[in-house]
Write a protein that holds these residues in place. Structure first.
Motif, PDB file in Angstrom:
ATOM      1  N   LYS A  31      19.242 -23.273  37.675  1.00 55.86           N
ATOM      2  CA  LYS A  31      18.760 -24.544  38.212  1.00 55.86           C
ATOM      3  C   LYS A  31      18.375 -24.461  39.425  1.00 55.86           C
ATOM      4  CE  LYS A  31      21.519 -28.183  38.417  1.00 55.86           C
ATOM      5  NZ  LYS A  31      22.185 -29.380  38.124  1.00 55.86           N
ATOM      6  N   SER A  32      19.436 -23.745  40.326  1.00 52.77           N
ATOM      7  CA  SER A  32      19.380 -23.433  41.778  1.00 52.77           C
ATOM      8  C   SER A  32      18.124 -22.724  41.974  1.00 52.77           C
ATOM      9  CB  SER A  32      20.408 -22.846  42.338  1.00 52.77           C
ATOM     10  OG  SER A  32      20.346 -22.722  43.606  1.00 52.77           O
ATOM     11  N   LEU A  33      17.855 -21.298  41.185  1.00 57.17           N
ATOM     12  CA  LEU A  33      16.751 -20.553  41.797  1.00 57.17           C
ATOM     13  C   LEU A  33      15.492 -21.044  41.218  1.00 57.17           C
ATOM     14  CD1 LEU A  33      18.159 -17.279  39.974  1.00 57.17           C
ATOM     15  CD2 LEU A  33      18.016 -17.909  42.504  1.00 57.17           C
ATOM     16  N   LEU A  34      15.463 -22.031  40.306  1.00 53.52           N
ATOM     17  CA  LEU A  34      14.208 -22.656  39.732  1.00 53.52           C
ATOM     18  C   LEU A  34      13.691 -23.984  40.638  1.00 53.52           C
ATOM     19  CD1 LEU A  34      14.412 -21.988  35.851  1.00 53.52           C
ATOM     20  CD2 LEU A  34      12.977 -20.762  37.528  1.00 53.52           C
TER      21      LEU A  34
ATOM     22  N   ASN B 252      17.759 -28.399  41.993  1.00 56.49           N
ATOM     23  CA  ASN B 252      18.706 -28.979  42.826  1.00 56.49           C
ATOM     24  C   ASN B 252      17.962 -29.763  44.022  1.00 56.49           C
ATOM     25  OD1 ASN B 252      20.823 -27.966  41.470  1.00 56.49           O
ATOM     26  ND2 ASN B 252      20.962 -26.266  42.805  1.00 56.49           N
ATOM     27  N   LEU B 253      16.522 -29.517  44.030  1.00 54.47           N
ATOM     28  CA  LEU B 253      15.753 -30.407  45.060  1.00 54.47           C
ATOM     29  C   LEU B 253      15.514 -31.868  44.758  1.00 54.47           C
ATOM     30  CD1 LEU B 253      12.976 -27.893  45.722  1.00 54.47           C
ATOM     31  CD2 LEU B 253      15.115 -27.969  47.064  1.00 54.47           C
ATOM     32  N   SER B 254      15.283 -32.726  45.551  1.00 55.89           N
ATOM     33  CA  SER B 254      15.131 -33.929  45.239  1.00 55.89           C
ATOM     34  C   SER B 254      13.911 -34.254  44.352  1.00 55.89           C
ATOM     35  CB  SER B 254      14.777 -34.939  46.677  1.00 55.89           C
ATOM     36  OG  SER B 254      13.612 -34.330  47.035  1.00 55.89           O
ATOM     37  N   GLY B 255      14.147 -35.386  43.317  1.00 58.63           N
ATOM     38  CA  GLY B 255      13.236 -35.559  42.269  1.00 58.63           C
ATOM     39  C   GLY B 255      13.685 -35.072  41.002  1.00 58.63           C
ATOM     40  N   HIS B 256      12.978 -35.282  40.005  1.00 57.48           N
ATOM     41  CA  HIS B 256      13.322 -35.134  38.630  1.00 57.48           C
ATOM     42  C   HIS B 256      12.526 -34.014  38.118  1.00 57.48           C
ATOM     43  CE1 HIS B 256      15.100 -35.740  34.625  1.00 57.48           C
ATOM     44  NE2 HIS B 256      14.105 -36.306  34.157  1.00 57.48           N
ATOM     45  N   HIS B 257      13.472 -32.965  37.631  1.00 56.11           N
ATOM     46  CA  HIS B 257      12.837 -31.560  37.132  1.00 56.11           C
ATOM     47  C   HIS B 257      13.214 -31.470  35.659  1.00 56.11           C
ATOM     48  CE1 HIS B 257      11.826 -30.959  41.310  1.00 56.11           C
ATOM     49  NE2 HIS B 257      13.250 -31.474  41.687  1.00 56.11           N
ATOM     50  N   PRO B 258      12.776 -32.118  34.622  1.00 52.88           N
ATOM     51  CA  PRO B 258      12.967 -32.001  33.289  1.00 52.88           C
ATOM     52  C   PRO B 258      12.886 -30.465  32.773  1.00 52.88           C
ATOM     53  CG  PRO B 258      11.183 -33.409  33.425  1.00 52.88           C
ATOM     54  CD  PRO B 258      11.851 -33.283  34.736  1.00 52.88           C
ATOM     55  N   PHE B 259      11.783 -29.995  33.235  1.00 52.40           N
ATOM     56  CA  PHE B 259      11.590 -28.506  32.685  1.00 52.40           C
ATOM     57  C   PHE B 259      12.010 -27.639  33.173  1.00 52.40           C
ATOM     58  CE2 PHE B 259       9.157 -24.843  33.025  1.00 52.40           C
ATOM     59  CZ  PHE B 259       8.705 -24.552  31.653  1.00 52.40           C
TER      60      PHE B 259
ATOM     61  N   ALA C 164      17.894 -27.550  25.239  1.00 49.65           N
ATOM     62  CA  ALA C 164      16.715 -27.822  26.301  1.00 49.65           C
ATOM     63  C   ALA C 164      16.895 -29.496  26.253  1.00 49.65           C
ATOM     64  CB  ALA C 164      15.368 -27.332  25.693  1.00 49.65           C
ATOM     65  N   VAL C 165      17.062 -29.977  24.875  1.00 45.32           N
ATOM     66  CA  VAL C 165      17.085 -31.677  24.578  1.00 45.32           C
ATOM     67  C   VAL C 165      18.243 -32.031  25.363  1.00 45.32           C
ATOM     68  CG1 VAL C 165      17.363 -33.459  23.076  1.00 45.32           C
ATOM     69  CG2 VAL C 165      15.875 -31.271  22.678  1.00 45.32           C
TER      70      VAL C 165
ATOM     71  N   PHE D 163      20.294 -30.865  28.017  1.00 42.98           N
ATOM     72  CA  PHE D 163      20.224 -30.834  29.399  1.00 42.98           C
ATOM     73  C   PHE D 163      19.334 -31.722  29.989  1.00 42.98           C
ATOM     74  CE2 PHE D 163      22.741 -26.839  28.966  1.00 42.98           C
ATOM     75  CZ  PHE D 163      23.724 -27.112  30.081  1.00 42.98           C
ATOM     76  N   ALA D 164      18.182 -31.805  29.395  1.00 42.62           N
ATOM     77  CA  ALA D 164      17.123 -32.621  29.948  1.00 42.62           C
ATOM     78  C   ALA D 164      17.574 -34.220  29.799  1.00 42.62           C
ATOM     79  CB  ALA D 164      15.747 -32.517  29.242  1.00 42.62           C
ATOM     80  N   THR D 165      18.010 -34.504  28.463  1.00 45.27           N
ATOM     81  CA  THR D 165      18.592 -35.898  28.523  1.00 45.27           C
ATOM     82  C   THR D 165      19.555 -36.359  29.272  1.00 45.27           C
ATOM     83  OG1 THR D 165      17.699 -35.593  25.922  1.00 45.27           O
ATOM     84  CG2 THR D 165      19.286 -37.425  26.578  1.00 45.27           C
ATOM     85  N   TYR D 166      20.617 -35.427  29.382  1.00 48.40           N
ATOM     86  CA  TYR D 166      21.555 -35.480  30.308  1.00 48.40           C
ATOM     87  C   TYR D 166      21.139 -35.996  31.822  1.00 48.40           C
ATOM     88  CZ  TYR D 166      25.836 -34.553  33.008  1.00 48.40           C
ATOM     89  OH  TYR D 166      26.839 -35.090  33.944  1.00 48.40           O
ATOM     90  N   GLU D 167      20.409 -35.008  32.073  1.00 47.77           N
ATOM     91  CA  GLU D 167      19.731 -35.330  33.631  1.00 47.77           C
ATOM     92  C   GLU D 167      19.134 -36.538  33.659  1.00 47.77           C
ATOM     93  OE1 GLU D 167      20.868 -33.537  35.968  1.00 47.77           O
ATOM     94  OE2 GLU D 167      21.397 -31.733  35.430  1.00 47.77           O
TER      95      GLU D 167
END
Length: 311
Positions: free
Chosen positions: A103-106, A109-116, A185-186, A188-192
């Motif tokens: 998550k950090s490398l991709l 952790n930056l501001s905004g929503h990153h579901p992918f 995938a479902v 982590f994306a749903t959780y965030e």
């Protein structure tokens, strides 16, 4: 990364989780995984019994529960808990640390929503962690099956190795990956996403580190991911338990072959066996896991800050 809200003598201070060491993510994940699985293990046992039915066995959660307690006693609900603990600790350590790293490398952790990014990081995490957990999961499932022929953990491991070799421990690995990849995938994306929505609903009165946020987001993510991937979980369980306690044995570990045989014998409803206990397992399990994990991360953050302040 998540921000922690710490109550201090002069109000509330926001502290970033950035800077946690890799081993701290591993320890936090290990604690979360063991807590989750031990708490929810009886439900997991019920799910396994429903997914791998023996001749004349129970067909509902209530019947399965009554049958286990009557014939095996309350401890029957915890048969197989030892291999689960042995596998869940290191597997979840790998799971969460790889997730945080990816998550950090991709840029997650930056501001905004990153579901992918969250979904992709979760898939990478499950591929790594399942390589660690699958052997103990196979042992756990075989001990949970009704009329299991194994005397215990050591006997099960010894007989699998003697009769099936090392591949016996990984018979379901491909299916596990194919199931857990979309599940994670479902999940982590749903959780965030749910956590983000909750933050937007009450930004002034709640922080993303509040226990209720993690419990709610985790429960929603676990329930949805659990229901969606039930058919693959049935296939995985059948492959892990084939030939045990009267269970069917398959000539091929092909997912398509197993699905075809299940549908021929039980209809399409056979692929949905155990979806209720699976949902009942994953909703609270994810809530417990995420809240424990985030609490452990916060504790490590406080520890790191206190260490830096020492002379």
């Amino acid at each position: 990364m998540a921000d922690a809200v710490l109550a201090g003598g002069k109000g509330v201070e926001r502290v970033s989780h950035d800077g946690l060491k890799f081993w701290q993510f591993m320890v936090a994940g290990s604690i979360a995984g063991c807590t989750e699985h031990v708490a929810m293990f009886p439900v997991d046992t019920l799910k396994t019994r429903l997914q791998v039915p023996a001749a004349g066995s129970a067909i509902s959660i209530q019947q399965a529960l009554r049958s286990i307690v009557k014939l095996e006693g309350p401890l029957g609900l915890y048969r197989g808990v030892v291999p689960m603990i042995l596998g869940a600790g290191p597997a979840h350590a790998v799971y969460f640390s790889v997730y945080e790293l990816c998550k950090s490398l991709l840029g997650g952790n930056l501001s905004g929503h990153h579901p992918f990014v969250h979904a992709l990081s979760g898939v990478a995490a499950t591929v790594a962690s399942d390589a660690v957990f699958t052997p103990m999961d196979v042992v756990k499932q075989r001990l949970q099956v009704e009329s299991s022929p194994y005397r215990g953990l050591a006997d099960c491991i010894r007989r699998i190795m003697r009769e099936e070799g090392l591949k016996g421990f990984y018979a379901s690995y491909k299916t596990t990956i194919l199931m857990n990849a979309p599940f994670t995938a479902v999940h982590f994306a749903t959780y965030e996403a749910v956590k983000r929505v909750l933050m937007e609903i009450s930004p002034g009165s709640a922080s993303e580190e509040r226990l209720l946020f993690h419990l709610t987001a985790g429960a929603a993510a676990g329930a949805l991911a659990g229901v969606v991937t039930t058919p693959l979980d049935v296939v995985k369980t059948r492959l892990q338990c084939q030939g045990v306690g009267g269970c069917d044995r398959f000539t091929s570990s092909s997912i398509g072959n197993v699905i075809r045989l299940i549908v021929q014998k039980e209809g399409y409803t056979g692929l949905t066996r155990g979806w209720r206990p699976r949902m009942l397992f994953h909703a609270p399990a994810a809530a417990i896991c995420w809240s424990t994990y985030e609490a452990a991360k916060t504790s490590f953050q406080e520890f790191n800050q206190n260490s830096k302040s020492l002379p």
